[in-house]
Enzyme design. Sequence first.
Site, PDB file in Angstrom:
ATOM      1  N   GLU A 106       0.840  -1.198   0.000  1.00  0.00           N
ATOM      2  CA  GLU A 106       0.000   0.000   0.000  1.00  0.00           C
ATOM      3  C   GLU A 106       0.878   1.253   0.000  1.00  0.00           C
ATOM      4  O   GLU A 106       2.012   1.236   0.490  1.00  0.00           O
ATOM      5  CB  GLU A 106      -0.918   0.007   1.220  1.00  0.00           C
ATOM      6  CG  GLU A 106      -1.913  -1.133   1.265  1.00  0.00           C
ATOM      7  CD  GLU A 106      -2.965  -1.022   0.185  1.00  0.00           C
ATOM      8  OE1 GLU A 106      -3.204   0.105  -0.314  1.00  0.00           O
ATOM      9  OE2 GLU A 106      -3.561  -2.056  -0.170  1.00  0.00           O
ATOM     10  N   TYR A 117       4.136  -4.259  -8.803  1.00  0.00           N
ATOM     11  CA  TYR A 117       2.824  -4.842  -9.115  1.00  0.00           C
ATOM     12  C   TYR A 117       2.836  -5.584 -10.441  1.00  0.00           C
ATOM     13  O   TYR A 117       2.034  -6.491 -10.654  1.00  0.00           O
ATOM     14  CB  TYR A 117       1.767  -3.737  -9.153  1.00  0.00           C
ATOM     15  CG  TYR A 117       1.208  -3.377  -7.794  1.00  0.00           C
ATOM     16  CD1 TYR A 117       0.051  -3.982  -7.319  1.00  0.00           C
ATOM     17  CD2 TYR A 117       1.832  -2.423  -6.990  1.00  0.00           C
ATOM     18  CE1 TYR A 117      -0.480  -3.655  -6.081  1.00  0.00           C
ATOM     19  CE2 TYR A 117       1.311  -2.088  -5.751  1.00  0.00           C
ATOM     20  CZ  TYR A 117       0.151  -2.709  -5.293  1.00  0.00           C
ATOM     21  OH  TYR A 117      -0.364  -2.383  -4.063  1.00  0.00           O
ATOM     22  N   SER A 125     -13.515   2.491  -7.800  1.00  0.00           N
ATOM     23  CA  SER A 125     -14.377   2.260  -6.648  1.00  0.00           C
ATOM     24  C   SER A 125     -14.153   3.310  -5.561  1.00  0.00           C
ATOM     25  O   SER A 125     -15.103   3.818  -4.962  1.00  0.00           O
ATOM     26  CB  SER A 125     -14.132   0.854  -6.075  1.00  0.00           C
ATOM     27  OG  SER A 125     -14.465  -0.140  -7.016  1.00  0.00           O
ATOM     28  N   ARG A 143      -6.665  12.462  -9.084  1.00  0.00           N
ATOM     29  CA  ARG A 143      -7.238  11.753 -10.219  1.00  0.00           C
ATOM     30  C   ARG A 143      -8.688  12.163 -10.475  1.00  0.00           C
ATOM     31  O   ARG A 143      -9.121  12.218 -11.638  1.00  0.00           O
ATOM     32  CB  ARG A 143      -7.158  10.237 -10.017  1.00  0.00           C
ATOM     33  CG  ARG A 143      -8.040   9.670  -8.907  1.00  0.00           C
ATOM     34  CD  ARG A 143      -7.828   8.176  -8.761  1.00  0.00           C
ATOM     35  NE  ARG A 143      -8.712   7.584  -7.760  1.00  0.00           N
ATOM     36  CZ  ARG A 143      -8.671   6.300  -7.433  1.00  0.00           C
ATOM     37  NH1 ARG A 143      -7.789   5.491  -8.008  1.00  0.00           N
ATOM     38  NH2 ARG A 143      -9.495   5.813  -6.524  1.00  0.00           N
ATOM     39  N   VAL A 176     -18.171  -4.360 -11.158  1.00  0.00           N
ATOM     40  CA  VAL A 176     -17.491  -5.098 -12.224  1.00  0.00           C
ATOM     41  C   VAL A 176     -16.752  -6.291 -11.611  1.00  0.00           C
ATOM     42  O   VAL A 176     -15.930  -6.118 -10.697  1.00  0.00           O
ATOM     43  CB  VAL A 176     -16.500  -4.190 -12.981  1.00  0.00           C
ATOM     44  CG1 VAL A 176     -15.739  -4.993 -14.024  1.00  0.00           C
ATOM     45  CG2 VAL A 176     -17.234  -3.029 -13.621  1.00  0.00           C
ATOM     46  N   TYR A 225      -7.088   3.621 -21.423  1.00  0.00           N
ATOM     47  CA  TYR A 225      -7.653   3.407 -20.086  1.00  0.00           C
ATOM     48  C   TYR A 225      -7.012   4.395 -19.117  1.00  0.00           C
ATOM     49  O   TYR A 225      -5.797   4.621 -19.157  1.00  0.00           O
ATOM     50  CB  TYR A 225      -7.404   1.980 -19.599  1.00  0.00           C
ATOM     51  CG  TYR A 225      -7.983   1.707 -18.232  1.00  0.00           C
ATOM     52  CD1 TYR A 225      -9.349   1.460 -18.087  1.00  0.00           C
ATOM     53  CD2 TYR A 225      -7.183   1.719 -17.098  1.00  0.00           C
ATOM     54  CE1 TYR A 225      -9.905   1.235 -16.832  1.00  0.00           C
ATOM     55  CE2 TYR A 225      -7.717   1.486 -15.844  1.00  0.00           C
ATOM     56  CZ  TYR A 225      -9.079   1.243 -15.713  1.00  0.00           C
ATOM     57  OH  TYR A 225      -9.629   1.032 -14.476  1.00  0.00           O
ATOM     58  N   TYR A 234       4.956   4.093  -6.789  1.00  0.00           N
ATOM     59  CA  TYR A 234       3.632   3.507  -6.569  1.00  0.00           C
ATOM     60  C   TYR A 234       2.897   3.415  -7.904  1.00  0.00           C
ATOM     61  O   TYR A 234       2.169   4.318  -8.313  1.00  0.00           O
ATOM     62  CB  TYR A 234       2.831   4.335  -5.562  1.00  0.00           C
ATOM     63  CG  TYR A 234       1.529   3.690  -5.117  1.00  0.00           C
ATOM     64  CD1 TYR A 234       1.527   2.429  -4.550  1.00  0.00           C
ATOM     65  CD2 TYR A 234       0.309   4.353  -5.280  1.00  0.00           C
ATOM     66  CE1 TYR A 234       0.349   1.824  -4.139  1.00  0.00           C
ATOM     67  CE2 TYR A 234      -0.885   3.769  -4.871  1.00  0.00           C
ATOM     68  CZ  TYR A 234      -0.852   2.503  -4.316  1.00  0.00           C
ATOM     69  OH  TYR A 234      -2.030   1.898  -3.907  1.00  0.00           O
ATOM     70  N   GLU A 277      -1.554  -2.333 -10.338  1.00  0.00           N
ATOM     71  CA  GLU A 277      -2.174  -3.134 -11.393  1.00  0.00           C
ATOM     72  C   GLU A 277      -3.051  -2.301 -12.311  1.00  0.00           C
ATOM     73  O   GLU A 277      -3.347  -2.713 -13.438  1.00  0.00           O
ATOM     74  CB  GLU A 277      -2.983  -4.281 -10.767  1.00  0.00           C
ATOM     75  CG  GLU A 277      -4.338  -3.900 -10.189  1.00  0.00           C
ATOM     76  CD  GLU A 277      -4.245  -3.159  -8.865  1.00  0.00           C
ATOM     77  OE1 GLU A 277      -5.270  -2.599  -8.426  1.00  0.00           O
ATOM     78  OE2 GLU A 277      -3.150  -3.152  -8.262  1.00  0.00           O
ATOM     79  N   LYS A 278      -3.454  -1.108 -11.867  1.00  0.00           N
ATOM     80  CA  LYS A 278      -4.260  -0.217 -12.714  1.00  0.00           C
ATOM     81  C   LYS A 278      -3.507   0.182 -13.983  1.00  0.00           C
ATOM     82  O   LYS A 278      -4.123   0.544 -14.989  1.00  0.00           O
ATOM     83  CB  LYS A 278      -4.647   1.045 -11.929  1.00  0.00           C
ATOM     84  CG  LYS A 278      -5.460   0.804 -10.679  1.00  0.00           C
ATOM     85  CD  LYS A 278      -5.733   2.101  -9.957  1.00  0.00           C
ATOM     86  CE  LYS A 278      -6.512   1.886  -8.677  1.00  0.00           C
ATOM     87  NZ  LYS A 278      -5.718   1.153  -7.659  1.00  0.00           N
TER      88      LYS A 278
END
Length: 462
Positions: A239, A270, A297, A305, A329, A344, A355, A358-359
């Site tokens: 994190e 990641y 989420s 962002r 989703v 995306y 940091y 996976e995004k």
Amino acid sequence: MSCAACPSLRPFVFSSVAVLCFISIFLMYRSDVQYRDFGIYIGQGNPFCPAFLCAEEAQTKDTHPTNSTELHNNQSSQEDPGTITSLTPPTLQSSTITSLTPPTLQSSTITSLTPPTLQNSTITSLTPPTLQSSTITSLTPPTIQSSTITSLTQKIQAAAVDAEPDTIVLIWMYPFGSTFPLSCAVFNISRCQLTDDKTLYNKAHGVLFHHRNINGQLVANIPKMPRLPFQKWVWFNMESPANSHPISELNQAYNLTCSYRLDSDIPVPYGYMEPLKSEDESFKLPAKDKLVCWIVSNWNARFRRVEFYNELKKHVEIHTYGRAFGKQVNHEDYSKIISTCKFYLSFENSIYTDYITEKFFRPMKLGTVPIALGPSRQMYEEHVPRDSFIHFQDFSTPKELAERLLYLDQNHTEYMRFFNWTSKFKVKDSDFGREHACQTCKYLQNHKEYQAVKDLNSWFWG
């Protein structure tokens, strides 16, 4: 003749008598006197030769012996049997030394050289004979080939490894309670024993602690036993500092760090790129029917962002999904949605060193170009090629970015340049928890020296 003359004749008479006696004796013994011809001393085959005549001849013969063994045998058979029975100081007794002329001792046999009394031995020569190549092939140590040394070293190392016990890594708590297979074979890491059996604490070479599982339950989640001298405690956290909090009591408790940061002792990002293998399928661009997508989420109006999204959507259509938009989703839907989008929004929930989650990596894996909002472009380029993504700071405003996206939507050749990397690499997601444990085991195998994290809080949260 008068008597007065007698005294003067007396010496002459005596002299005459003496001469006559000498002649008589000489004639009596002349048959026993032998006069050797000088030539016999240099005759062929003569078993005896005076040293002062034969020293040079002996040296000549010794110069080119056929081999060292033959040299000793020949000398032994040709020496004159002169003998030294003792060299006991201070008097040399019962000996005849024919010659001590240096550098070669000729024609002598020495019975003993053993102090104090040298007995019962024959030394044919005190002059070191020339060592012939036929007898001693080499006094130089033979050349050892590097391949032989390498092979021997590898065998020794392999034997040492076989003699060592497997490295034990104790998973003190599973991250967020999610278990994983306790094997490292998938990473080609051997001799590792992963375990969650806390009774093995006293044997564990490393103990892996997940930071987020310790928060709020410090007493319950930390071993009651002291850390053993050979053991290393490993701090594990994926994190960002914004989503985890420091624990002052454990600031100096750890020996190693394991996180997404590249300056960790055990860095595990990641995702990462690895070279293609022959069995890998060639890249094929999925069918696209959407320009820009975003699944989110965790919504917070103060996040960078969210602010950027609110400006960008004014200039280009963005297809949104996730709990923040009331559209849950699942994993299968996630892959289908992202693969059908040309771009995306890989927007991180916080911006910190390295940091990159996976995004960012998953859209690349699914054939979509990520638009990165996170740390600097330079940090992204330490993970992937610079022309494989778009960074939000590449444009001065969200409007400029929107204009670029609309242009690429109409220029397929320009768009496909973002996938040049697919001819050489593929993207891999890290195996959360399992990969961290296995990489920890590998690190412990290669670093047995003592290490300590002096100030964890300053390094990660400072």
